[in-house]
Scaffold this motif. Structure first.
Motif, PDB file in Angstrom:
ATOM      1  N   THR A 120     -16.668  40.522 -35.249  1.00 29.16           N
ATOM      2  CA  THR A 120     -16.749  41.703 -36.120  1.00 29.16           C
ATOM      3  C   THR A 120     -16.198  41.448 -37.507  1.00 29.16           C
ATOM      4  N   ASN A 121     -15.175  40.628 -37.638  1.00 26.68           N
ATOM      5  CA  ASN A 121     -14.633  40.339 -38.970  1.00 26.68           C
ATOM      6  C   ASN A 121     -15.651  39.603 -39.837  1.00 26.68           C
ATOM      7  N   HIS A 122     -16.302  38.627 -39.257  1.00 20.97           N
ATOM      8  CA  HIS A 122     -17.288  37.874 -40.032  1.00 20.97           C
ATOM      9  C   HIS A 122     -18.539  38.717 -40.286  1.00 20.97           C
ATOM     10  N   MET A 123     -18.911  39.531 -39.342  1.00 16.85           N
ATOM     11  CA  MET A 123     -20.068  40.415 -39.560  1.00 16.85           C
ATOM     12  C   MET A 123     -19.795  41.363 -40.721  1.00 16.85           C
ATOM     13  N   GLU A 124     -18.546  41.774 -40.893  1.00 21.71           N
ATOM     14  CA  GLU A 124     -18.189  42.618 -42.031  1.00 21.71           C
ATOM     15  C   GLU A 124     -18.439  41.880 -43.342  1.00 21.71           C
ATOM     16  N   VAL A 125     -18.121  40.597 -43.391  1.00 21.31           N
ATOM     17  CA  VAL A 125     -18.384  39.784 -44.580  1.00 21.31           C
ATOM     18  C   VAL A 125     -19.885  39.703 -44.842  1.00 21.31           C
ATOM     19  N   VAL A 126     -20.656  39.488 -43.798  1.00 17.73           N
ATOM     20  CA  VAL A 126     -22.113  39.397 -43.931  1.00 17.73           C
ATOM     21  C   VAL A 126     -22.677  40.717 -44.467  1.00 17.73           C
ATOM     22  N   LEU A 127     -22.256  41.823 -43.900  1.00 13.47           N
ATOM     23  CA  LEU A 127     -22.765  43.128 -44.330  1.00 13.47           C
ATOM     24  C   LEU A 127     -22.299  43.459 -45.749  1.00 13.47           C
ATOM     25  N   ASP A 128     -21.066  43.098 -46.101  1.00 11.23           N
ATOM     26  CA  ASP A 128     -20.585  43.323 -47.469  1.00 11.23           C
ATOM     27  C   ASP A 128     -21.409  42.516 -48.464  1.00 11.23           C
ATOM     28  N   SER A 129     -21.764  41.297 -48.107  1.00 10.47           N
ATOM     29  CA  SER A 129     -22.606  40.472 -48.984  1.00 10.47           C
ATOM     30  C   SER A 129     -23.983  41.093 -49.155  1.00 10.47           C
ATOM     31  N   ALA A 130     -24.538  41.599 -48.059  1.00 12.14           N
ATOM     32  CA  ALA A 130     -25.848  42.244 -48.148  1.00 12.14           C
ATOM     33  C   ALA A 130     -25.776  43.474 -49.050  1.00 12.14           C
ATOM     34  N   ARG A 131     -24.715  44.274 -48.899  1.00 11.67           N
ATOM     35  CA  ARG A 131     -24.541  45.437 -49.781  1.00 11.67           C
ATOM     36  C   ARG A 131     -24.439  45.008 -51.240  1.00 11.67           C
ATOM     37  N   ALA A 132     -23.692  43.950 -51.499  1.00 15.19           N
ATOM     38  CA  ALA A 132     -23.523  43.466 -52.875  1.00 15.19           C
ATOM     39  C   ALA A 132     -24.857  43.040 -53.476  1.00 15.19           C
ATOM     40  N   ILE A 133     -25.678  42.364 -52.694  1.00 17.86           N
ATOM     41  CA  ILE A 133     -26.991  41.932 -53.173  1.00 17.86           C
ATOM     42  C   ILE A 133     -27.858  43.142 -53.499  1.00 17.86           C
ATOM     43  N   ILE A 134     -27.879  44.100 -52.600  1.00 19.28           N
ATOM     44  CA  ILE A 134     -28.704  45.296 -52.805  1.00 19.28           C
ATOM     45  C   ILE A 134     -28.233  46.079 -54.022  1.00 19.28           C
ATOM     46  N   MET A 135     -26.927  46.271 -54.145  1.00 19.37           N
ATOM     47  CA  MET A 135     -26.395  47.030 -55.288  1.00 19.37           C
ATOM     48  C   MET A 135     -26.652  46.310 -56.604  1.00 19.37           C
ATOM     49  N   THR A 136     -26.462  45.002 -56.629  1.00 20.04           N
ATOM     50  CA  THR A 136     -26.700  44.234 -57.846  1.00 20.04           C
ATOM     51  C   THR A 136     -28.163  44.314 -58.259  1.00 20.04           C
ATOM     52  N   ASP A 137     -29.058  44.178 -57.283  1.00 13.72           N
ATOM     53  CA  ASP A 137     -30.482  44.268 -57.576  1.00 13.72           C
ATOM     54  C   ASP A 137     -30.851  45.653 -58.110  1.00 13.72           C
ATOM     55  N   ASN A 138     -30.308  46.696 -57.489  1.00 15.45           N
ATOM     56  CA  ASN A 138     -30.592  48.052 -57.957  1.00 15.45           C
ATOM     57  C   ASN A 138     -30.054  48.293 -59.359  1.00 15.45           C
ATOM     58  N   LEU A 139     -28.860  47.782 -59.650  1.00 12.03           N
ATOM     59  CA  LEU A 139     -28.294  47.932 -60.997  1.00 12.03           C
ATOM     60  C   LEU A 139     -29.132  47.189 -62.039  1.00 12.03           C
ATOM     61  N   LYS A 140     -29.610  45.998 -61.695  1.00  8.41           N
ATOM     62  CA  LYS A 140     -30.473  45.236 -62.617  1.00  8.41           C
ATOM     63  C   LYS A 140     -31.767  45.992 -62.880  1.00  8.41           C
ATOM     64  N   ARG A 141     -32.358  46.540 -61.823  1.00  7.50           N
ATOM     65  CA  ARG A 141     -33.599  47.301 -61.988  1.00  7.50           C
ATOM     66  C   ARG A 141     -33.368  48.532 -62.857  1.00  7.50           C
ATOM     67  N   ARG A 142     -32.255  49.219 -62.624  1.00  4.20           N
ATOM     68  CA  ARG A 142     -31.937  50.415 -63.411  1.00  4.20           C
ATOM     69  C   ARG A 142     -31.713  50.041 -64.875  1.00  4.20           C
ATOM     70  N   ARG A 143     -30.970  48.954 -65.113  1.00  9.83           N
ATOM     71  CA  ARG A 143     -30.727  48.490 -66.476  1.00  9.83           C
ATOM     72  C   ARG A 143     -32.044  48.166 -67.173  1.00  9.83           C
ATOM     73  N   ASP A 144     -32.915  47.457 -66.464  1.00  9.48           N
ATOM     74  CA  ASP A 144     -34.206  47.092 -67.049  1.00  9.48           C
ATOM     75  C   ASP A 144     -35.052  48.316 -67.346  1.00  9.48           C
ATOM     76  N   SER A 145     -35.013  49.317 -66.466  1.00  8.44           N
ATOM     77  CA  SER A 145     -35.805  50.522 -66.716  1.00  8.44           C
ATOM     78  C   SER A 145     -35.227  51.298 -67.889  1.00  8.44           C
ATOM     79  N   LEU A 146     -33.911  51.307 -68.059  1.00  6.90           N
ATOM     80  CA  LEU A 146     -33.301  51.990 -69.201  1.00  6.90           C
ATOM     81  C   LEU A 146     -33.650  51.287 -70.505  1.00  6.90           C
ATOM     82  N   LYS A 147     -33.654  49.963 -70.489  1.00 12.04           N
ATOM     83  CA  LYS A 147     -34.038  49.209 -71.693  1.00 12.04           C
ATOM     84  C   LYS A 147     -35.452  49.578 -72.096  1.00 12.04           C
ATOM     85  N   TYR A 148     -36.346  49.629 -71.109  1.00 15.55           N
ATOM     86  CA  TYR A 148     -37.742  49.966 -71.396  1.00 15.55           C
ATOM     87  C   TYR A 148     -37.833  51.383 -71.937  1.00 15.55           C
ATOM     88  N   THR A 149     -37.138  52.308 -71.297  1.00  9.90           N
ATOM     89  CA  THR A 149     -37.165  53.708 -71.734  1.00  9.90           C
ATOM     90  C   THR A 149     -36.595  53.843 -73.133  1.00  9.90           C
TER      91      THR A 149
END
Length: 97
Positions: free
Chosen positions: A51-80
């Protein structure tokens, strides 16, 4: 071909029943599947019952998803913002003439 007659992972050249060589083999298999060498690609070796290592795996997945969403949002704001700026410049030019 007869799938039952195929040797599992026939390209594996490491020693039989060697954990570290087996892990290295599968890590390389996953790396070979990546389209690009992205900085946000994480490969974790874990057991689902650790469970401890699975927490690391899930935290990494969350970080990837959040970073990707922030990049997409930033790019859409630049375009707007660029579109708004161009419209404002056209409006000012139309008003001046």
């Amino acid at each position: 071909s007869d799938i039952a007659a195929q040797r599992e992972f026939s390209d594996y050249a490491g020693p039989a029943k060697d954990f570290n060589h087996g892990v290295a083999y599968f890590v390389q298999k996953f790396k070979n599947c990546l389209v690009d060498e992205l900085d946000d690609s994480f490969i974790h070796v874990t057991c689902a019952t650790d469970t401890n290592h699975m927490e690391v795996v899930l935290d990494s997945a969350r970080a990837i998803i959040m970073t990707d969403n922030l990049k997409r949002r930033r790019d859409s704001l630049k375009y707007t913002n660029r579109g708004t700026l161009k419209k404002s410049q056209r409006d000012l030019a139309a008003q001046a003439s």
